[in-house]
Design an enzyme around this catalytic site. Structure first.
Site, short mmCIF file in Angstrom:
data_model
loop_
_atom_site.label_atom_id
_atom_site.label_comp_id
_atom_site.label_asym_id
_atom_site.label_seq_id
_atom_site.Cartn_x
_atom_site.Cartn_y
_atom_site.Cartn_z
N THR A 1 8.47 30.01 -35.59
CA THR A 1 7.48 28.88 -35.54
C THR A 1 5.99 29.41 -35.45
O THR A 1 5.09 29.53 -35.82
CB THR A 1 7.82 27.82 -34.48
OG1 THR A 1 9.09 27.19 -34.55
CG2 THR A 1 6.56 26.74 -34.73
N HIS B 1 10.42 17.96 -34.03
CA HIS B 1 9.93 19.40 -34.76
C HIS B 1 9.75 19.13 -36.00
O HIS B 1 10.21 19.80 -37.00
CB HIS B 1 11.19 20.49 -34.61
CG HIS B 1 10.77 21.90 -34.76
ND1 HIS B 1 9.51 22.23 -35.07
CD2 HIS B 1 11.57 23.10 -34.20
CE1 HIS B 1 9.41 23.68 -34.93
NE2 HIS B 1 10.45 24.04 -34.39
C1 NCD Z 1 14.46 25.89 -33.28
C2 NCD Z 1 13.74 25.16 -32.08
O1 NCD Z 1 12.95 25.90 -31.44
O2 NCD Z 1 13.84 23.85 -31.85
N1 NCD Z 1 13.80 27.06 -33.45
C3 NCD Z 1 12.84 27.05 -34.54
O3 NCD Z 1 11.84 26.48 -34.33
N2 NCD Z 1 13.16 27.82 -35.55
C4 NCD Z 1 16.09 25.82 -32.83
C5 NCD Z 1 16.43 26.26 -31.57
O4 NCD Z 1 15.77 26.82 -30.77
O5 NCD Z 1 17.65 26.56 -31.63
#
Ligand code: NCD
Length: 309
Positions: free
Chosen positions: A58, A135
């Site tokens: 991210t 998210h």
């Molecule tokens: C996810 C999150 O941080 O929610 N990862 C991400 O942003 N790609 C999933 C996770 O941490 O399992």
């Protein structure tokens, strides 16, 4: 459609038309995201990247998105090195950061933190994950990936597997998929099933949902298998985590039962859920999915800063 100045706290902040617009603009950004074309669309703009919780994709894809569009990035990934350590509140950190930048991307362990930041800040707040809450940008890149891999979002059977209770990516994705003509299967052990309030809201939006505990039972009918990590850090009791860790494992033996063109997505990081030799199969789409974070986040940054309509 007007995105300028908007906060993106939850995927529910966007209509279906707005979601599709972000995906379309994301599609246009692909050559720039790949470094094949140059752009100065966000020249002179600054993004603050405030990460109070660990992140790889991210944060890095947001920063890449900003830089590929000619913008600048400030921020932190280790809140221990900031004045939070001295007892500063989140509200004061946000009020300060907003005076240094044009847009804030933040991730925080507490559900509701992005909403609170949005209430304080006048620059757009983009939620990069708030505890077990939402998210939205992951959700947009997940939809982008489904559309790209399968040609369309509608008419797919989409299974969400693993930790549906604490996983914020699947909360956001379930809401968004409720806007499309898909069938969803929520596959999880009883104690990690999708929260009731999420299920009820999706159903009230017209979603068709079935529930399963056994992946092998369902695998044959699935078009998109969205795998998640068991969110160890969100379990109040480590004993409860130990009961479910490793409960689902995708391996090549299991995939023999899957449709030829079933695609596997995962927001990553994976821990035990997908065996590394699955990476070589035609089903594995999760690293392409991780790349898609760049063009989709480019689109969103350009839209909320108002340099693109
Ligand atoms: C996810 C999150 O941080 O929610 N990862 C991400 O942003 N790609 C999933 C996770 O941490 O399992």
């Amino acid at each position: 459609m007007n995105f300028k100045g908007r906060d993106i706290v939850s995927i529910k902040d966007l209509t279906k038309e707005e979601i599709l617009h972000v995906l379309d603009v994301g599609g246009e950004m692909v050559p720039i995201a790949q470094g094949k074309e140059k752009s100065d669309l966000l020249g002179g703009k600054i993004m603050a990247s405030l990460f109070f919780e660990p992140s790889t994709r991210t944060r890095l894809s947001f920063e890449t998105a900003m830089k590929r569009l000619g913008g600048e990035v400030i921020g932190f990934a280790q809140p221990g090195a900031t004045s939070l350590q001295k007892g500063e509140t989140l509200a004061d950190t946000i009020r300060t950061a907003e005076s240094y930048c044009d847009v804030i991307v933040m991730r925080h362990p507490h559900e509701g933190s992005a909403k609170m930041a949005a209430d304080f800040a006048s620059v757009p707040i983009i939620n990069g994950g708030d505890g077990a809450g939402h998210h939205p940008t992951q959700c947009l890149l997940d939809l982008f990936t489904i559309r790209k891999e399968k040609g369309k979002i509608d008419e797919n059977v989409i299974a969400l597997l693993g930790d549906l209770k604490y996983g914020r990516t699947v909360h956001s994705l379930a809401y968004a998929l409720s806007l499309f003509k898909v069938k969803m299967i929520f596959i999880a052990p009883e104690q990690l099933q999708m929260p009731k309030e999420v299920v009820e809201e999706c159903q009230s939006m017209g979603a068709k949902i079935s529930f399963e505990t056994d992946l092998e039972n369902a695998i044959e009918g699935i078009d998109v298998l969205y795998v998640t990590r068991i969110q160890k850090e969100r379990f109040p009791d480590p004993e409860e985590y130990n009961k479910v860790v490793g409960i689902y494992k995708i391996d090549t033996k299991l995939l023999k039962k899957a449709k030829e063109d079933m695609v596997i997505l995962h927001p990553l990081p994976r821990v035990y859920e997908i065996e590394p030799d699955v990476d070589k199969t035609r089903h594995a789409a999760y690293f392409r999915q991780a790349f898609n974070g760049v063009p989709v986040r480019m689109a969103l940054l350009a839209l909320v800063t108002g340099v693109r309509e």
